[in-house]
Design an enzyme around this catalytic site. Structure first.
Site, PDB file in Angstrom:
ATOM      1  N   TYR A 155       0.828  -1.208   0.000  1.00  0.00           N
ATOM      2  CA  TYR A 155       0.000   0.000   0.000  1.00  0.00           C
ATOM      3  C   TYR A 155       0.865   1.261   0.000  1.00  0.00           C
ATOM      4  O   TYR A 155       0.660   2.181  -0.798  1.00  0.00           O
ATOM      5  CB  TYR A 155      -0.903  -0.032   1.236  1.00  0.00           C
ATOM      6  CG  TYR A 155      -1.700   1.221   1.492  1.00  0.00           C
ATOM      7  CD1 TYR A 155      -2.788   1.552   0.693  1.00  0.00           C
ATOM      8  CD2 TYR A 155      -1.385   2.061   2.565  1.00  0.00           C
ATOM      9  CE1 TYR A 155      -3.540   2.690   0.947  1.00  0.00           C
ATOM     10  CE2 TYR A 155      -2.122   3.191   2.825  1.00  0.00           C
ATOM     11  CZ  TYR A 155      -3.203   3.504   2.015  1.00  0.00           C
ATOM     12  OH  TYR A 155      -3.931   4.642   2.273  1.00  0.00           O
ATOM     13  N   LYS A 159       1.186   4.142  -2.988  1.00  0.00           N
ATOM     14  CA  LYS A 159       0.805   5.525  -2.696  1.00  0.00           C
ATOM     15  C   LYS A 159       1.996   6.478  -2.803  1.00  0.00           C
ATOM     16  O   LYS A 159       1.834   7.645  -3.185  1.00  0.00           O
ATOM     17  CB  LYS A 159       0.180   5.606  -1.301  1.00  0.00           C
ATOM     18  CG  LYS A 159      -1.198   4.978  -1.199  1.00  0.00           C
ATOM     19  CD  LYS A 159      -2.220   5.734  -2.028  1.00  0.00           C
ATOM     20  CE  LYS A 159      -3.637   5.282  -1.747  1.00  0.00           C
ATOM     21  NZ  LYS A 159      -4.645   6.058  -2.510  1.00  0.00           N
TER      22      LYS A 159
END
Length: 259
Positions: A155, A159
């Protein structure tokens, strides 16, 4: 009205900040096209917006599929004639996953959604923005890119990539008057986080308020930032008040992380 007469696409619309961005954007005068894999959920959000007097269309889609991205853009053009803004908020999250060969498929999957899904959606809308020589793209990032947490590598990596993408494309699209920005979100108080913290409190055998207090202790504004307030900060980037803002980020976290 902050977004009067603008046409805005929002991807990854779910029960957290995504649906708040959609409903607030519509209340602020935008025509909203929502993209997500959950057809039933976004249909309900669109119905609520229309019932309140706003304009909204739900387009069930998967950002990892470039044909779906093209279809979302086409629906916006066919219905409203142009695309003024795009908010890329689709992501994939799996926590508690340390790095290792067995975890690599999840790293790939996270990149496919948050990074390459975002690039595919940008590719679908940019020709329309270039034709009008105007537009705003917002790529939702996270505080974890600056303060990584163990087990969130896929994640965080996806990002973090969005921050670089936003700067690169802000430079490339600037001559067309297309702005690209990437706000970093912290905790978001809404149904998803409430459910997560409730489960955490039950596992620890303590009240929810105690778990929330542990988090709020590090937030100068004294609250976990509500979804709707964070949504308004994101929507600022789509407004004419941000016409000279591009290639940057904004920490939206109540002051928990300051840079």
């Amino acid at each position: 009205m902050l977004l009067k007469d603008k046409v805005v696409i929002i991807t990854g619309v779910g029960p957290g900040m995504g649906c708040k961005m959609a409903t607030i954007a519509a209340a602020e005068g935008a025509s909203v096209v929502m993209s997500a894999r959950s057809a039933a959920f976004i249909d309900d959000v669109a119905a609520e917006i229309v019932a309140a007097g706003g304009q909204a269309i739900a387009v069930p889609s998967d950002v990892t599929n470039i044909e779906d991205c093209d279809r979302v853009a086409r629906v916006a053009i066919d219905a409203y004639g142009r695309i003024d803004g795009l908010v890329n908020s689709a992501f994939r999250f799996v926590g508690g996953l340390p790095f290792g060969r067995e975890a690599l498929p999840e790293w790939q999957a996270s990149l496919d959604v948050a990074l390459f899904g975002t690039l595919k959606m940008i590719d679908a809308v940019v020709p329309h923005m270039k034709a009008r020589r105007e537009g705003s793209i917002v790529n939702i990032s996270t505080r974890s890119t600056m303060q990584p947490l163990a087990g969130e590598g896929p994640y965080v990596t996806a990002k973090t990539a969005l921050l670089g993408v936003s700067r690169q494309l802000a430079m490339e699209f600037g001559p067309y008057n297309i702005r690209v920005n990437s706000p970093r979100m912290g905790w978001l108080w809404g149904d998803p986080v409430r459910s997560y913290l409730t489960a955490k409190a039950e596992k620890r055998g303590v009240p929810l308020d105690e778990v929330v207090a542990d988090i709020v202790r590090d937030i100068p504004l004294g609250v976990i930032p509500p979804d709707e307030e964070c949504a308004r900060s994101v929507l600022f980037f789509l407004s004419d008040y941000a016409r000279m803002v591009t290639g940057t980020s904004l920490d939206i976290n109540g002051g928990q992380f300051m840079m």
